[in-house]
Design a protein around this motif. Sequence first.
Motif, PDB file in Angstrom:
ATOM      1  N   HIS A  19       0.786  -1.039  -0.109  1.00  0.00           N
ATOM      2  CA  HIS A  19      -0.067  -0.183  -0.060  1.00  0.00           C
ATOM      3  C   HIS A  19       0.990   1.366  -0.105  1.00  0.00           C
ATOM      4  N   LEU A  20       1.917   1.222   0.888  1.00  0.00           N
ATOM      5  CA  LEU A  20       2.534   2.663   0.832  1.00  0.00           C
ATOM      6  C   LEU A  20       3.377   2.600  -0.669  1.00  0.00           C
ATOM      7  N   SER A  21       3.739   1.529  -1.334  1.00  0.00           N
ATOM      8  CA  SER A  21       4.318   1.575  -2.552  1.00  0.00           C
ATOM      9  C   SER A  21       3.481   2.409  -3.698  1.00  0.00           C
ATOM     10  N   LEU A  22       2.111   1.925  -3.454  1.00  0.00           N
ATOM     11  CA  LEU A  22       1.243   2.290  -4.243  1.00  0.00           C
ATOM     12  C   LEU A  22       0.787   3.883  -4.034  1.00  0.00           C
ATOM     13  N   LEU A  23       1.318   4.446  -2.916  1.00  0.00           N
ATOM     14  CA  LEU A  23       1.086   5.953  -2.611  1.00  0.00           C
ATOM     15  C   LEU A  23       2.396   6.483  -2.868  1.00  0.00           C
ATOM     16  N   GLY A  24       3.218   5.848  -3.614  1.00  0.00           N
ATOM     17  CA  GLY A  24       4.639   6.418  -4.176  1.00  0.00           C
ATOM     18  C   GLY A  24       5.686   6.646  -3.297  1.00  0.00           C
ATOM     19  N   ASN A  26       8.884   4.870  -1.430  1.00  0.00           N
ATOM     20  CA  ASN A  26      10.055   3.874  -1.487  1.00  0.00           C
ATOM     21  C   ASN A  26      10.098   3.233   0.207  1.00  0.00           C
ATOM     22  N   VAL A  27       9.936   1.871   0.017  1.00  0.00           N
ATOM     23  CA  VAL A  27       9.646   1.159   1.350  1.00  0.00           C
ATOM     24  C   VAL A  27      10.918   0.407   1.557  1.00  0.00           C
TER      25      VAL A  27
END
Length: 134
Positions: A19-24, A26-27
């Motif tokens: 989900h964080l990746s979909l928000l742009g 870098n995780v």
Amino acid sequence: MALDSQLTGNAGLYYCCYHLSLLGWNVMPTARNARGVDIIAYSRDATRKLAIQVKALSKRSPVPLGTSLEKVMGDVWVIVNKVTSSPSAFILLPSEVKELAHRGEKDGRVSFWLQPISYDRECFKEKWERIGHG
């Protein structure tokens, strides 16, 4: 499907990373079972970073917080419950976790918990926008 606690934790961690990746963002997951936060995320232009604590549960259960609220760390908390059936994420700030924590005492030992009735609320459920875009 039943998973042990390590695999449940992994599923919740990667659900959050997705989900964080979909928000742009870098995780980067941190070392598993190390003290500290579970994910470091930084914006695409590397001007913002977040330390994220993830708590993954196999069902709608209380979240154990330990013997002291001093251990509540990070910039954001993500609680993912029902990871093997229909995952739901709840996005909270550490201050909200501390405020909503339940203090329990058994046999003279104190522990803190975040009860489902405290975190499983519409104001937190799938509110990824509280984190913002990376």
